[in-house]
Design a protein around this motif. Structure first.
Motif, PDB file in Angstrom:
ATOM      1  N   LEU A  94       0.826  -1.201   0.000  1.00 15.86           N
ATOM      2  CA  LEU A  94       0.000   0.000   0.000  1.00 15.86           C
ATOM      3  C   LEU A  94       0.860   1.250   0.000  1.00 15.86           C
ATOM      4  O   LEU A  94       1.893   1.312   0.689  1.00 15.86           O
ATOM      5  CB  LEU A  94      -0.908   0.026   1.229  1.00 15.86           C
ATOM      6  N   SER A  95       0.441   2.216  -0.761  1.00 17.93           N
ATOM      7  CA  SER A  95       1.095   3.516  -0.772  1.00 17.93           C
ATOM      8  C   SER A  95       0.655   4.328   0.443  1.00 17.93           C
ATOM      9  O   SER A  95      -0.349   4.007   1.086  1.00 17.93           O
ATOM     10  CB  SER A  95       0.741   4.271  -2.052  1.00 17.93           C
ATOM     11  N   PRO A  96       1.383   5.386   0.787  1.00 18.86           N
ATOM     12  CA  PRO A  96       0.939   6.238   1.906  1.00 18.86           C
ATOM     13  C   PRO A  96      -0.456   6.795   1.696  1.00 18.86           C
ATOM     14  O   PRO A  96      -1.236   6.952   2.653  1.00 18.86           O
ATOM     15  CB  PRO A  96       1.991   7.346   1.947  1.00 18.86           C
ATOM     16  N   GLN A  97      -0.792   7.085   0.426  1.00 19.98           N
ATOM     17  CA  GLN A  97      -2.142   7.581   0.146  1.00 19.98           C
ATOM     18  C   GLN A  97      -3.199   6.510   0.412  1.00 19.98           C
ATOM     19  O   GLN A  97      -4.303   6.803   0.890  1.00 19.98           O
ATOM     20  CB  GLN A  97      -2.242   8.062  -1.306  1.00 19.98           C
ATOM     21  N   ALA A  98      -2.841   5.240   0.102  1.00 22.72           N
ATOM     22  CA  ALA A  98      -3.788   4.158   0.344  1.00 22.72           C
ATOM     23  C   ALA A  98      -4.050   3.980   1.840  1.00 22.72           C
ATOM     24  O   ALA A  98      -5.176   3.689   2.257  1.00 22.72           O
ATOM     25  CB  ALA A  98      -3.260   2.856  -0.257  1.00 22.72           C
ATOM     26  N   PHE A  99      -3.006   4.154   2.660  1.00 22.14           N
ATOM     27  CA  PHE A  99      -3.202   4.091   4.108  1.00 22.14           C
ATOM     28  C   PHE A  99      -4.224   5.128   4.555  1.00 22.14           C
ATOM     29  O   PHE A  99      -5.091   4.857   5.393  1.00 22.14           O
ATOM     30  CB  PHE A  99      -1.874   4.327   4.834  1.00 22.14           C
ATOM     31  N   GLN A 100      -4.131   6.337   3.988  1.00 26.77           N
ATOM     32  CA  GLN A 100      -5.064   7.392   4.369  1.00 26.77           C
ATOM     33  C   GLN A 100      -6.459   7.109   3.825  1.00 26.77           C
ATOM     34  O   GLN A 100      -7.454   7.354   4.518  1.00 26.77           O
ATOM     35  CB  GLN A 100      -4.560   8.736   3.855  1.00 26.77           C
ATOM     36  N   ASN A 101      -6.544   6.592   2.601  1.00 27.43           N
ATOM     37  CA  ASN A 101      -7.851   6.293   2.018  1.00 27.43           C
ATOM     38  C   ASN A 101      -8.589   5.222   2.820  1.00 27.43           C
ATOM     39  O   ASN A 101      -9.819   5.277   2.969  1.00 27.43           O
ATOM     40  CB  ASN A 101      -7.699   5.851   0.570  1.00 27.43           C
ATOM     41  N   LEU A 102      -7.844   4.238   3.309  1.00 29.95           N
ATOM     42  CA  LEU A 102      -8.450   3.160   4.094  1.00 29.95           C
ATOM     43  C   LEU A 102      -8.554   3.506   5.573  1.00 29.95           C
ATOM     44  O   LEU A 102      -9.060   2.697   6.349  1.00 29.95           O
ATOM     45  CB  LEU A 102      -7.630   1.872   3.932  1.00 29.95           C
ATOM     46  N   ARG A 103      -8.070   4.699   5.949  1.00 32.61           N
ATOM     47  CA  ARG A 103      -8.080   5.154   7.343  1.00 32.61           C
ATOM     48  C   ARG A 103      -7.381   4.156   8.261  1.00 32.61           C
ATOM     49  O   ARG A 103      -7.862   3.825   9.350  1.00 32.61           O
ATOM     50  CB  ARG A 103      -9.508   5.388   7.821  1.00 32.61           C
ATOM     51  N   LEU A 104      -6.238   3.669   7.797  1.00 35.82           N
ATOM     52  CA  LEU A 104      -5.447   2.733   8.592  1.00 35.82           C
ATOM     53  C   LEU A 104      -4.522   3.539   9.500  1.00 35.82           C
ATOM     54  O   LEU A 104      -3.400   3.887   9.141  1.00 35.82           O
ATOM     55  CB  LEU A 104      -4.645   1.800   7.677  1.00 35.82           C
ATOM     56  N   THR A 105      -5.001   3.834  10.672  1.00 29.76           N
ATOM     57  CA  THR A 105      -4.252   4.605  11.647  1.00 29.76           C
ATOM     58  C   THR A 105      -3.600   3.659  12.652  1.00 29.76           C
ATOM     59  O   THR A 105      -3.729   2.437  12.562  1.00 29.76           O
ATOM     60  CB  THR A 105      -5.181   5.593  12.364  1.00 29.76           C
ATOM     61  N   ALA A 106      -2.918   4.247  13.624  1.00 32.97           N
ATOM     62  CA  ALA A 106      -2.269   3.430  14.651  1.00 32.97           C
ATOM     63  C   ALA A 106      -3.301   2.648  15.455  1.00 32.97           C
ATOM     64  O   ALA A 106      -3.029   1.530  15.909  1.00 32.97           O
ATOM     65  CB  ALA A 106      -1.445   4.330  15.578  1.00 32.97           C
ATOM     66  N   ASP A 107      -4.489   3.194  15.604  1.00 32.26           N
ATOM     67  CA  ASP A 107      -5.515   2.491  16.366  1.00 32.26           C
ATOM     68  C   ASP A 107      -6.034   1.268  15.632  1.00 32.26           C
ATOM     69  O   ASP A 107      -6.367   0.256  16.249  1.00 32.26           O
ATOM     70  CB  ASP A 107      -6.672   3.443  16.670  1.00 32.26           C
ATOM     71  N   SER A 108      -6.105   1.347  14.303  1.00 28.95           N
ATOM     72  CA  SER A 108      -6.593   0.215  13.515  1.00 28.95           C
ATOM     73  C   SER A 108      -5.470  -0.722  13.084  1.00 28.95           C
ATOM     74  O   SER A 108      -5.722  -1.682  12.363  1.00 28.95           O
ATOM     75  CB  SER A 108      -7.341   0.722  12.276  1.00 28.95           C
ATOM     76  N   LEU A 109      -4.235  -0.455  13.518  1.00 28.94           N
ATOM     77  CA  LEU A 109      -3.099  -1.332  13.197  1.00 28.94           C
ATOM     78  C   LEU A 109      -2.336  -1.686  14.480  1.00 28.94           C
ATOM     79  O   LEU A 109      -1.117  -1.714  14.494  1.00 28.94           O
ATOM     80  CB  LEU A 109      -2.158  -0.645  12.191  1.00 28.94           C
ATOM     81  N   ARG A 110      -3.078  -1.964  15.528  1.00 29.21           N
ATOM     82  CA  ARG A 110      -2.420  -2.327  16.786  1.00 29.21           C
ATOM     83  C   ARG A 110      -2.348  -3.849  16.910  1.00 29.21           C
ATOM     84  O   ARG A 110      -3.142  -4.576  16.294  1.00 29.21           O
ATOM     85  CB  ARG A 110      -3.166  -1.724  17.973  1.00 29.21           C
ATOM     86  N   PRO A 111      -1.423  -4.371  17.704  1.00 28.47           N
ATOM     87  CA  PRO A 111      -1.247  -5.822  17.825  1.00 28.47           C
ATOM     88  C   PRO A 111      -2.480  -6.519  18.397  1.00 28.47           C
ATOM     89  O   PRO A 111      -3.263  -5.945  19.153  1.00 28.47           O
ATOM     90  CB  PRO A 111      -0.052  -5.953  18.782  1.00 28.47           C
ATOM     91  N   ILE A 112      -2.624  -7.780  18.026  1.00 28.67           N
ATOM     92  CA  ILE A 112      -3.736  -8.595  18.507  1.00 28.67           C
ATOM     93  C   ILE A 112      -3.520  -8.938  19.976  1.00 28.67           C
ATOM     94  O   ILE A 112      -2.415  -9.276  20.393  1.00 28.67           O
ATOM     95  CB  ILE A 112      -3.862  -9.881  17.671  1.00 28.67           C
TER      96      ILE A 112
END
Length: 497
Positions: free
Chosen positions: A75-93
């Protein structure tokens, strides 16, 4: 014999050469397969009369070792923003407890006996002033109405009591005169004894009149004021009641003390005697919902003057089915918290941590549903004063507002729980996307349970606690992978309708 040995040797060499060729082909698979695949596609296109570029062969994604990795997405940096993949949605299980729940329709309801307060007139009279307006917010102790009393019985009782008090004063003076005359021997003691008996009768009559005034609502302080000042009380002031505190004098407010009017916001005026200061009541705001009288209107005892509503604490009334009785009983017994879901223009709002107050003990005979009641603390979203210093308050949750209740019915310990947006379905498989830097690898998982908001993933080694997976955007990443592999993306993949 020599001929057979040479033939065996040749056969063995052929087998060895074939094995070596297969091994070499396997090792160099990534080098020659795209070329051969493109040549085959071009040949088929030529035979069908189409241009070789009409359906170009997809270019496979290669990992760092040069191997094909069709299930890896960068994913490009723009794709991260488009998908709203922030630190909260990418935290460990993390392993957490999961509560399987049922969803029931519900509506915000008033608390019976608490949310509505009726203000009525205790006596007959004529309204001389109305201090409140419909929709205004008032605090307990605020002056609502002023009434000129025309209650004949109260007027007659006050008049008779005042007359009795005057007669007692006359008897006291006469007894004092007879006592001095009796001591000097000018008159006999019989007249003095008769006067004392007359005084006792008047005192007994005054006592009964005092009790009658108490029944009309006057306090001891007010009754003493009638005898002391010699004036009848003819004006009635009606104040906003306090739904919680009942420790002040329960009296008709007939005194001439300064009162806190409805629109007053300063600190110079005083409340009626015995009332709690306004500063302590600021959290308890009452709304004038219905105003039934106007200035100059004649009112009778018991007539409703206005209705006040207290929206500080409300109920959520849910309607569950009859077969959910056992599950609701289990939730109430374990004191499990309930969640409420409200759909709005900005999306779905979730209210967590609500207490289940009680479950009804009867089933509706027509709808066959069971009522459950959840406590809902309210909060103010607007609190303003207009040009006339009248206060208006708006509450966040409104009576009659529709929502849904999520009631836990079963609890599972130490589970991998992810949001529903973290998984996507293709055929019979479910997938999550595990992060490694800017790349995401599609990993097949076993979904044990799924509801509208969350999924429970089996802890079977497909993913582990500590792994980082995308908690949203799985559907979009699945479509991107299918586009890269040359397959047509199904816009409904991973969605159930």
């Amino acid at each position: 014999m020599r001929f057979e040995f040479n033939q065996f040797t040749v056969t063995a060499l052929k087998w060895v050469a074939g094995i070596v060729l297969v091994v070499v082909a396997g090792v160099t698979y990534s080098k020659w397969w795209p070329v051969v695949s493109g040549w085959v596609d071009a040949t088929l296109a030529n035979e069908s009369g189409e241009s070789p570029d009409a359906h170009p062969a997809p270019k496979p994604d290669l990992d760092s070792g040069g191997n094909i990795a069709l299930e890896v997405l960068r994913l490009s940096p723009q794709a991260f923003q488009n998908l709203r993949l922030t630190a909260d949605s990418l935290r460990p299980i993390e392993l957490t407890d999961y509560q399987r729940s049922i969803t029931v329709p519900a509506v915000v309801a008033a608390k019976p006996g608490r949310s509505s307060v009726v203000v009525s007139s205790p006596l007959n009279g004529v309204v001389t002033h109305v201090h409140a307006v419909t929709g205004e917010a008032v605090t307990p102790g605020a002056l609502l109405f002023e009434v000129r009393l025309t209650y004949e019985d109260l007027v007659e009782t006050q008049t008779a009591y005042l007359k009795t008090i005057s007669e007692l004063e006359v008897e006291d003076r006469e007894i004092a005169r007879l006592e001095s005359a009796t001591q000097s021997g000018a008159i006999s003691g019989r007249q003095l004894l008769e006067r004392r008996y007359a005084k006792e009768k008047l005192e007994a009559f005054a006592k009964s009149q005092r009790e009658a005034l108490r029944l009309h609502g006057l306090s001891e302080r007010q009754i003493e004021g009638i005898g002391k000042n010699g004036k009848l009380m003819g004006d009635l002031r009606i104040y906003a009641p306090d739904v919680d505190s009942h420790d002040h004098d329960q009296e008709l407010h007939l005194s001439q003390a300064d009162a806190l009017t409805v629109g007053f916001t300063g600190s110079q005026a005083t409340l009626f005697p015995g009332a709690i200061p306004t500063a302590k009541k600021e959290d308890h705001v009452l709304i004038v919902e219905q105003l039934d009288v106007h200035k100059g209107q004649a009112i009778v005892s018991g007539e409703t003057l206005c209705t006040l509503s207290d929206y500080t604490d409300l109920f959520i009334e849910g309607k569950a089915f009859e077969h959910d009785i056992a599950a609701l009983t289990e939730a109430a017994s374990n004191n499990w918290k309930v969640s409420a879901l409200i759909n709005g223009s900005t999306g779905q709002q979730v209210i967590d941590g609500l207490n289940l107050a009680y479950v009804s003990n009867s089933v509706d005979p027509i709808s066959r549903t069971l009522s459950l009641f959840v406590e809902l603390p309210n909060e103010r979203v607007r609190d303003v004063l207009n040009s006339e210093d009248q206060r208006f308050v708006s509450w966040k949750y409104r009576v009659g507002q529709r929502l849904e209740l999520r009631v836990p019915v079963e609890e599972w310990k130490d589970q991998i729980v992810l949001p529903a947006e973290a998984v996507v379905k293709e055929g019979t498989d479910w997938f999550v996307f595990q992060q490694s830097g800017q790349t995401f690898t599609r990993v097949p998982v076993h979904v044990r349970h799924r509801d509208q908001s969350a999924v429970v993933i089996a802890n079977d080694g497909s993913i582990f606690p500590g792994d980082v997976v995308a908690r949203k955007g799985a559907h979009q990443m699945q479509m991107a992978i299918k586009n890269k592999t040359g397959g047509g993306a199904d816009p409904h993949a991973g969605h159930s309708h």
